[in-house]
Design an enzyme around this catalytic site. Structure first.
Site, PDB file in Angstrom:
ATOM      1  N   ASP A 105       0.911  -1.388   0.092  1.00  0.00           N
ATOM      2  CA  ASP A 105      -0.049   0.006  -0.046  1.00  0.00           C
ATOM      3  C   ASP A 105       0.938   1.217  -0.030  1.00  0.00           C
ATOM      4  O   ASP A 105       2.176   1.247   0.038  1.00  0.00           O
ATOM      5  CB  ASP A 105      -0.990   0.249   1.358  1.00  0.00           C
ATOM      6  CG  ASP A 105      -0.068  -0.031   2.534  1.00  0.00           C
ATOM      7  OD1 ASP A 105       0.325   1.108   2.854  1.00  0.00           O
ATOM      8  OD2 ASP A 105       0.068  -1.332   2.879  1.00  0.00           O
ATOM      9  N   ASP A 132       0.410   3.789   2.408  1.00  0.00           N
ATOM     10  CA  ASP A 132       0.112   4.285   3.706  1.00  0.00           C
ATOM     11  C   ASP A 132      -0.825   5.150   3.505  1.00  0.00           C
ATOM     12  O   ASP A 132      -1.915   5.025   3.057  1.00  0.00           O
ATOM     13  CB  ASP A 132       1.827   5.020   4.241  1.00  0.00           C
ATOM     14  CG  ASP A 132       1.667   5.088   5.840  1.00  0.00           C
ATOM     15  OD1 ASP A 132       0.831   4.331   6.300  1.00  0.00           O
ATOM     16  OD2 ASP A 132       1.987   6.183   6.211  1.00  0.00           O
TER      17      ASP A 132
END
Length: 253
Positions: free
Chosen positions: A210, A212
Site C-alpha cells: 500500500d 500508507d
C-alpha cells in the site's frame, strides 16, 4: 547441525514451505515465543519457522515478545535469520507487490523491550553497534535471488518501524518521508536490534502492499487491502526464501 531461522510476518504466518514439518513448543528466559517453532527442511537444509504474530495472527505488533522470538531461534541452533514483512510504501517508485531488501531502519517505537541487556556487570556496559543493522551477506543472497527470478524489487530501503496497530496519520506519513524513510511497518527495527544483540546475522525482505496515507490520490491503507496484495504476491516471497536458503546454509557451514 546449523539451522536457518525464518520469521514469517503478515500473510506468511504459517506458510506450507517446509518438508517434514514438526511443531516444537518451547520456552525461553524471556517467556514463550509467539508460537510453537515449526521445524523442518527446505531443499535439504534444516529450517526453523516462527510466526511473528502467532499462527492465527492474534498478537498485536507491540505485544509480540520479540526477545523470546529471537532467543527461541538462537536456542534452537539458528545461525542466521531471514524475516518477511508487509510494508507500506513511502515512495512513488516502490509499487504494490514490489519487494524491498531492507538495509536501514528508523525506530519510532516507544513502549517495547528493545534490548536483552536490562543491566550491566560492574564496569562492563554493552552497547551494540547498529550502523549496518542488516547483514550484508544475507542481503546479497536475497538480491541475487530476486534478480534470478526477475522480481520487481529494490536492492535497498530504509524502513521506519512504528508501534501500531493503528496506521499513521497523514502528517506522520509525510514526516517519515521527510526523514528519508522509504517504507513503513510495525516490527522490523525491533527484531533487527535484538538479532544484532544476540549475534545472529539477520536480513528482511519486505513486500510493499500500500501507500500508507501520504498519497492523496490513493485510498488510505486498510488491513483488507494489505492482505489482498500480499495474498496475490505471497508466492514471490516463498520462492525467494526457498531458493535463498541453500545459499544461506553455505554461509553457516
Amino acid at each position: 547441525m546449523n539451522k536457518i531461522g525464518i520469521i514469517g510476518g503478515s500473510g506468511l504466518d504459517n506458510p506450507d514451505i517446509l518438508d517434514k514439518p514438526v511443531d516444537r513448543a518451547v520456552d525461553t528466559a524471556w517467556g514463550p515465543p509467539s508460537a510453537a517453532l515449526k521445524c523442518g527442511q527446505i531443499n535439504g537444509v534444516d529450517v526453523v519457522l516462527l510466526a511473528r504474530h502467532g499462527r492465527e495472527h492474534t498478537l498485536a505488533p507491540s505485544r509480540v515478545n520479540y526477545r523470546a522470538n529471537i532467543q527461541a531461534l538462537k536456542d534452537a541452533g539458528c545461525t542466521h535469520i531471514l524475516a518477511t514483512t508487509a510494508v507500506g510504501s513511502l515512495r512513488e517508485e516502490i509499487k504494490r507487490g514490489d519487494l524491498v531488501i531492507v538495509d536501514q531502519f528508523i525506530d519510532f517505537t516507544k513502549q517495547r523491550a528493545m534490548s536483552f541487556h536490562e543491566s550491566f556487570a560492574p564496569h562492563q556496559p554493552v552497547h551494540t553497534p547498529m550502523a549496518e543493522p542488516f547483514d550484508a551477506a544475507l542481503r546479497a543472497i536475497l538480491i541475487e535471488t530476486c534478480m534470478k527470478h526477475s522480481f520487481a524489487f529494490h536492492r535497498s530501503g530504509t524502513v521506519v518501524t512504528i508501534e501500531g496497530p493503528r496506521f499513521s496519520t497523514r502528517a506522520e506519513s509525510k514526516m517519515f518521508r521527510a526523514w528519508g524513510a522509504d517504507i513503513i511497518n510495525m516490527s522490523i527495527a525491533t527484531e533487527a536490534t535484538l538479532a544484532n544483540e544476540a549475534g545472529i546475522p539477520y536480513a528482511a525482505v519486505a513486500m510493499s502492499t500500500d501507500y500508507d496515507c501520504w498519497k492523496t490520490d490513493e485510498e488510505p491503507v486498510t488491513w483488507e487491502a494489505i492482505l489482498a496484495v500480499f495474498n496475490e504476491n505471497a508466492k514471490k516471497v516463498t520462492t525467494l526464501l526457498t531458493d535463498a536458503i541453500p545459499h544461506v546454509a553455505r554461509l553457516a557451514a
